[in-house]
Enzyme design. Structure first.
Site: not given
Length: 385
Positions: A97, A110, A117, A121, A124, A359
């Site tokens: 995205e 962004c 990933c 984390c 996230c 975010c």
């Protein structure tokens, strides 16, 4: 960057030296590379037929040997606040995205650097999807190229329909003024492809963005921060999220390999090498986890006297998360504690949360996953140097 089916070189993502070498192989002079970059990045050309100041025989050779191919759009969502999110195909199954955030004085894109990933984390959404692969330089640069074309097309349609312009209205103005590598993935884990993409974003014949308008965000891959200082010069943002190692080990597992003191030393080195103004430290606000006044004071002690600013990010929830957003009053008090101690701090305004574009919410579509849980294995296969 080569399509196995056609063996044509995708010119998107080729930095100027590589593009110059490619042009030389076609028997043309170096200035042709600059012309190509001008057409591709300044004028958004997607076909060689459009490039009218190139000789016809050169365009014919280009058509046989090369192409300009951006990622394919799978879906588009628009937020009530004007934010747009594109789902882009990495292949038949995987997707990533990118998000455009319009503001009165700027337009921020962004972009992603990986499909998924591996850094795990805990707060996230992207990390919970697992990891599939790195994006190529062409796929990274292609996001900016594609978004610019899409925004320009939308603007033309608005004007044709008699509607007022929504943003940049003059040809010399830009819809995209800032690019941040804060989408899916850890950019420094894809160092080999991210750095050439940064060169194109900054190149006078590329997108010609100021180094202060291109920001790379990292969770803290310390060796790669030192390497980045040797390779390029962009703004640096660091996902900190905790004022001590014990808590950061839980929230950002890479901290177990590169603890806070080591990370901060790398940040100050980066600024020294690049004559940077400051490092932005991102700090997601998690209710009763990292948001107490005592933690704000501890964070101030870490950063006071250094060229740093803190961006406090209200947590954006996603399905299955155990975290809650800190109350607004708690976030404001945390900011005030930092300001009172001489640390510049701002609170990020949440944008696009109604389309999961805020975010920490980007999830894409990661099906064929290589899951690397850093609680047991730190980095390993996920880092491409």
């Amino acid at each position: 960057m080569t399509d196995p089916a056609t063996q044509r070189i995708n010119l998107l993502g080729l930095p100027r030296p590589e593009l110059t070498a490619f042009v030389a192989k076609l028997g043309s002079q170096p200035f042709r590379a600059r012309q190509l970059m001008n057409w591709i990045y300044k004028r958004g050309a997607g076909s060689f037929a459009e490039m009218s100041d190139l000789a016809k025989d050169f365009r014919a050779r280009l058509a046989l040997a090369a192409e300009v191919r951006a990622p394919e759009i799978a879906a588009v969502q628009r937020s009530s606040d004007g934010t747009r999110k594109w789902l882009l195909r990495a292949d038949a199954a995987q997707a990533f995205e990118m998000v455009f955030i319009p503001e009165p004085d700027r337009g921020t894109l962004c972009i992603s650097s990986q499909v998924g990933c591996a850094l795990d984390c805990s707060f996230c959404a992207t990390a919970q999807q697992g990891y599939n692969r790195n994006l190529t330089s062409a796929e990274i640069v292609g996001q900016v190229w594609l978004a610019a074309r899409e925004l320009e097309r939308e603007e033309r349609e608005r004007v044709a329909a008699g509607m007022p312009a929504s943003g940049a209205s003059a040809p010399e103005e830009r819809h995209i003024t800032n690019v941040v590598l804060m989408g899916m993935g850890e950019p420094l884990a894809n160092f080999r492809n991210v750095v050439p993409a940064l060169h194109i974003l900054l190149d006078d014949f590329g997108f010609d963005l100021s180094r202060r308008r291109v920001t790379l965000s990292t969770s803290g891959l310390v060796p790669q921060i030192y390497r980045l200082a040797e390779e390029t010069n962009v703004a640096l943002a660091v996902s900190l999220h905790a004022p001590d190692d014990a808590l950061r080990n839980e929230l950002v597992p890479i901290n177990r390999k590169h603890p806070i003191a080591e990370l901060l030393a790398a940040c100050w080195h980066y600024l020294d090498e690049q004559n940077g103004r400051s490092v932005t430290f991102e700090y997601v606000m998690l209710d009763e986890v990292n948001d107490s006044p005592a933690q704000a004071r501890a964070l101030a002690r870490l950063l006071k006297g250094h060229p740093a600013k803190v961006n406090l990010i209200p947590f954006n929830p996603f399905p299955g998360t155990r975290y809650r957003r800190s109350p607004a009053a708690t976030i404001q008090r945390f900011r005030d504690e930092l300001l009172q101690r001489g640390v510049l701090a701002t609170i990020r305004r949440t944008r696009g949360d109604d389309i999961d574009a805020a975010c920490g919410q980007l999830a894409g579509r990661v099906i064929d996953r290589t899951t690397v849980r850093l609680g047991n294995k730190v980095i390993g296969v996920a880092v491409q140097t």
